[in-house]
Scaffold this motif. Structure first.
Motif, PDB file in Angstrom:
ATOM      1  N   GLN A 101     -28.804   9.791  42.336  1.00 52.97           N
ATOM      2  CA  GLN A 101     -29.950  10.618  42.675  1.00 52.97           C
ATOM      3  C   GLN A 101     -29.516  11.762  43.595  1.00 52.97           C
ATOM      4  N   PRO A 102     -30.293  12.847  43.664  1.00 54.10           N
ATOM      5  CA  PRO A 102     -29.918  13.969  44.540  1.00 54.10           C
ATOM      6  C   PRO A 102     -29.809  13.565  46.007  1.00 54.10           C
ATOM      7  N   GLU A 103     -30.600  12.595  46.417  1.00 53.32           N
ATOM      8  CA  GLU A 103     -30.533  12.048  47.769  1.00 53.32           C
ATOM      9  C   GLU A 103     -30.688  10.543  47.675  1.00 53.32           C
ATOM     10  N   TYR A 104     -30.070   9.814  48.589  1.00 48.17           N
ATOM     11  CA  TYR A 104     -30.234   8.354  48.596  1.00 48.17           C
ATOM     12  C   TYR A 104     -29.940   7.798  49.983  1.00 48.17           C
ATOM     13  N   ASP A 105     -30.481   6.620  50.229  1.00 43.16           N
ATOM     14  CA  ASP A 105     -30.276   5.913  51.496  1.00 43.16           C
ATOM     15  C   ASP A 105     -30.405   4.432  51.210  1.00 43.16           C
ATOM     16  N   LEU A 106     -29.284   3.774  50.971  1.00 45.10           N
ATOM     17  CA  LEU A 106     -29.295   2.364  50.598  1.00 45.10           C
ATOM     18  C   LEU A 106     -29.435   1.499  51.847  1.00 45.10           C
ATOM     19  N   PRO A 107     -30.344   0.530  51.833  1.00 41.63           N
ATOM     20  CA  PRO A 107     -30.485  -0.345  53.004  1.00 41.63           C
ATOM     21  C   PRO A 107     -29.232  -1.187  53.204  1.00 41.63           C
ATOM     22  N   LEU A 108     -28.896  -1.429  54.471  1.00 36.68           N
ATOM     23  CA  LEU A 108     -27.717  -2.236  54.782  1.00 36.68           C
ATOM     24  C   LEU A 108     -28.022  -3.720  54.626  1.00 36.68           C
ATOM     25  N   PRO A 109     -27.055  -4.498  54.125  1.00 33.80           N
ATOM     26  CA  PRO A 109     -27.251  -5.946  54.054  1.00 33.80           C
ATOM     27  C   PRO A 109     -27.340  -6.567  55.448  1.00 33.80           C
ATOM     28  N   GLU A 110     -27.837  -7.782  55.483  1.00 31.50           N
ATOM     29  CA  GLU A 110     -27.939  -8.507  56.740  1.00 31.50           C
ATOM     30  C   GLU A 110     -26.553  -8.925  57.246  1.00 31.50           C
ATOM     31  N   MET A 111     -26.481  -9.159  58.550  1.00 32.79           N
ATOM     32  CA  MET A 111     -25.261  -9.661  59.157  1.00 32.79           C
ATOM     33  C   MET A 111     -24.905 -11.023  58.556  1.00 32.79           C
ATOM     34  N   ILE A 112     -23.610 -11.286  58.394  1.00 28.57           N
ATOM     35  CA  ILE A 112     -23.130 -12.545  57.811  1.00 28.57           C
ATOM     36  C   ILE A 112     -22.676 -13.476  58.921  1.00 28.57           C
ATOM     37  N   PRO A 113     -23.078 -14.744  58.910  1.00 27.20           N
ATOM     38  CA  PRO A 113     -22.669 -15.687  59.960  1.00 27.20           C
ATOM     39  C   PRO A 113     -21.150 -15.854  60.011  1.00 27.20           C
ATOM     40  N   PHE A 147      -4.088  -4.288  51.605  1.00 32.63           N
ATOM     41  CA  PHE A 147      -4.868  -5.157  50.725  1.00 32.63           C
ATOM     42  C   PHE A 147      -6.001  -5.755  51.562  1.00 32.63           C
ATOM     43  N   ALA A 148      -7.223  -5.320  51.276  1.00 35.06           N
ATOM     44  CA  ALA A 148      -8.365  -5.667  52.112  1.00 35.06           C
ATOM     45  C   ALA A 148      -8.914  -7.046  51.786  1.00 35.06           C
ATOM     46  N   ILE A 149      -9.195  -7.800  52.835  1.00 31.77           N
ATOM     47  CA  ILE A 149      -9.957  -9.041  52.722  1.00 31.77           C
ATOM     48  C   ILE A 149     -11.377  -8.717  53.152  1.00 31.77           C
ATOM     49  N   PHE A 150     -12.318  -8.872  52.244  1.00 29.61           N
ATOM     50  CA  PHE A 150     -13.683  -8.413  52.445  1.00 29.61           C
ATOM     51  C   PHE A 150     -14.656  -9.509  52.046  1.00 29.61           C
ATOM     52  N   VAL A 151     -15.637  -9.768  52.895  1.00 27.58           N
ATOM     53  CA  VAL A 151     -16.691 -10.742  52.610  1.00 27.58           C
ATOM     54  C   VAL A 151     -17.867  -9.975  52.021  1.00 27.58           C
ATOM     55  N   ALA A 152     -18.103 -10.162  50.730  1.00 25.31           N
ATOM     56  CA  ALA A 152     -19.136  -9.391  50.037  1.00 25.31           C
ATOM     57  C   ALA A 152     -20.530  -9.943  50.335  1.00 25.31           C
ATOM     58  N   SER A 153     -21.490  -9.050  50.431  1.00 24.86           N
ATOM     59  CA  SER A 153     -22.894  -9.432  50.501  1.00 24.86           C
ATOM     60  C   SER A 153     -23.456  -9.517  49.087  1.00 24.86           C
ATOM     61  N   PRO A 154     -24.495 -10.326  48.870  1.00 19.25           N
ATOM     62  CA  PRO A 154     -25.150 -10.309  47.558  1.00 19.25           C
ATOM     63  C   PRO A 154     -25.657  -8.905  47.252  1.00 19.25           C
ATOM     64  N   SER A 155     -25.417  -8.430  46.035  1.00 15.72           N
ATOM     65  CA  SER A 155     -25.849  -7.073  45.705  1.00 15.72           C
ATOM     66  C   SER A 155     -26.092  -6.957  44.209  1.00 15.72           C
ATOM     67  N   ASN A 156     -26.838  -5.926  43.846  1.00 14.14           N
ATOM     68  CA  ASN A 156     -27.068  -5.601  42.449  1.00 14.14           C
ATOM     69  C   ASN A 156     -26.361  -4.285  42.175  1.00 14.14           C
ATOM     70  N   ALA A 157     -25.199  -4.364  41.514  1.00  6.21           N
ATOM     71  CA  ALA A 157     -24.359  -3.179  41.322  1.00  6.21           C
ATOM     72  C   ALA A 157     -25.072  -2.094  40.526  1.00  6.21           C
ATOM     73  N   SER A 158     -25.861  -2.488  39.528  1.00  6.97           N
ATOM     74  CA  SER A 158     -26.534  -1.481  38.709  1.00  6.97           C
ATOM     75  C   SER A 158     -27.592  -0.734  39.504  1.00  6.97           C
ATOM     76  N   GLU A 159     -28.327  -1.439  40.379  1.00  6.32           N
ATOM     77  CA  GLU A 159     -29.320  -0.774  41.219  1.00  6.32           C
ATOM     78  C   GLU A 159     -28.644   0.196  42.176  1.00  6.32           C
ATOM     79  N   ARG A 160     -27.506  -0.214  42.718  1.00  2.00           N
ATOM     80  CA  ARG A 160     -26.777   0.656  43.643  1.00  2.00           C
ATOM     81  C   ARG A 160     -26.289   1.912  42.924  1.00  2.00           C
ATOM     82  N   HIS A 161     -25.761   1.743  41.725  1.00  5.52           N
ATOM     83  CA  HIS A 161     -25.305   2.897  40.957  1.00  5.52           C
ATOM     84  C   HIS A 161     -26.470   3.829  40.638  1.00  5.52           C
ATOM     85  N   ASP A 162     -27.605   3.261  40.222  1.00  2.00           N
ATOM     86  CA  ASP A 162     -28.773   4.084  39.893  1.00  2.00           C
ATOM     87  C   ASP A 162     -29.223   4.899  41.101  1.00  2.00           C
ATOM     88  N   ALA A 163     -29.140   4.291  42.293  1.00  2.00           N
ATOM     89  CA  ALA A 163     -29.544   5.007  43.501  1.00  2.00           C
ATOM     90  C   ALA A 163     -28.582   6.144  43.819  1.00  2.00           C
TER      91      ALA A 163
END
Length: 353
Positions: free
Chosen positions: A74-86, A55-71
């Protein structure tokens, strides 16, 4: 007499149910009684034969799930990584995650396990067996005081990174097509983290680490190499999947890989689309068994954190997976290994218990 398709119990290398609790979309009591959505609750686990898992404990970054799904369709994609969390921000969420797992236990949904003997008893019982796992070590300080505190609380598995960077190392981006060789390896703090986890018998999870990071863990650790929820790059050339060279390293260490149910990591075209037969999952299974042998492969569903195959849908759908495996020629002995015995084997070696 033929065994029912909800047996043997499946022990799962990864789920994100705790994230649902942290986001308020589920409660511990709801998980115990039954939920109207999501992938996991206790009634569906009993129906499908989900014996438990990490059971994973995960600190989520702010994200837009629909934009990620849309990307990711696509035949190719490269999603930018979120910033490091303090670290202080991550620690707050991580402690809340530990409390959420403990709340699941108090509600009667899970039994938190710290040894293999406890796991083997719990996965055949009325509740799900649960290992406390951290996905991304942002909450861990470089002096490892938090690591020791969480270990005392039940932490037995840790991934140094999710995909965004931490002070310990670098993860792979969500990129297709791409090899996992996407950046630098572990930092000096990351190498120290591996050694400290070895001392505490905390399993290091290679999933999400980039190729150089995996190489660094392999050079340092005295434990088997384990990727809890990753697939075969030769079948799906996604950055999140494992190359044949990495599989050979894992086999040499007597480690293990849990097959991830996430559609984008199963489909050869890398698409986030769950409209495909379970034959694609079996292609990954065959490839992993070819390199690792039948004693070093299991499952790591990513339930409640991924779009899983339509024919599984949620943990109540696991009988469909067993049926597909049986039709594929997998006999009872190998079925038990893949379902849960292989996880017990590698954890007994890793935890030295």
């Amino acid at each position: 007499m033929t065994a029912p398709f909800n047996q043997p119990p499946i022990f799962d290398g990864h789920n994100d149910l705790i994230l649902r609790l942290l986001r308020g979309s589920a409660t511990a009591e709801g998980v115990a009684a039954g939920l109207p959505d999501g992938h996991i609750d206790l009634p569906r686990a009993r129906s499908g034969g989900l014996g438990g898992g990490f059971f994973a404990i995960f600190v989520a970054s702010p994200s837009n799930a629909s934009e990620r799904h849309d990307a990711m369709v696509q035949p190719e994609y490269d999603l930018p990584l979120p910033e490091m969390i303090p670290q202080d921000e991550a620690l707050t969420v991580t402690l809340e995650g530990a409390e959420a797992l403990e709340a699941l236990e108090a509600a009667g949904a899970v039994t938190i396990c710290r040894t293999v003997d406890e796991l083997e008893a719990a996965i055949h019982g009325p509740k799900m067996a649960a290992i406390m796992h951290i996905e991304g070590a942002e909450a861990i300080d470089p002096d490892f005081e938090v690591l020791h505190q969480l270990h005392a609380r039940g932490l037995r598995s840790l991934g140094p990174v999710w995909s965004r960077p931490t002070i310990f190392g670098h993860g792979v981006p969500f990129r297709y097509p791409s090899s996992p060789d996407t950046g630098p390896g572990l930092s000096e703090d990351g190498k120290r983290l591996v050694r400290e986890c070895n001392k505490l018998n905390i399993m290091i999870d290679l999933s999400h680490l980039n190729e150089k990071g995996v190489d660094d863990v392999a050079a340092i650790t005295d434990a088997p190499l384990v990727a809890t929820h990753s697939n075969a790059w030769a079948v799906t050339p996604h950055s999140r999947n494992l190359t044949d060279r990495q599989l050979e390293m894992i086999a040499e260490s007597d480690g293990m890989v849990g097959i991830n149910f996430a559609s984008a990591f199963l489909r050869p075209d890398g698409q986030m689309n769950n409209d495909f037969p379970l034959d694609l999952l079996l292609r990954h299974l065959d490839h992993l068994v070819k390199f690792l042998g039948e004693d070093r492969v299991g499952f790591g569903s990513d339930f409640d954190g991924a779009l899983v195959p339509r024919d599984i849908a949620d943990c109540a759908g696991l009988p469909a997976l067993r049926a597909a495996m049986k039709d594929h020629g997998i006999g009872d002995e190998m079925m038990e290994k893949l379902a849960w015995r292989n996880w017990m084997r590698v954890l007994r070696k890793t935890w030295a218990a």
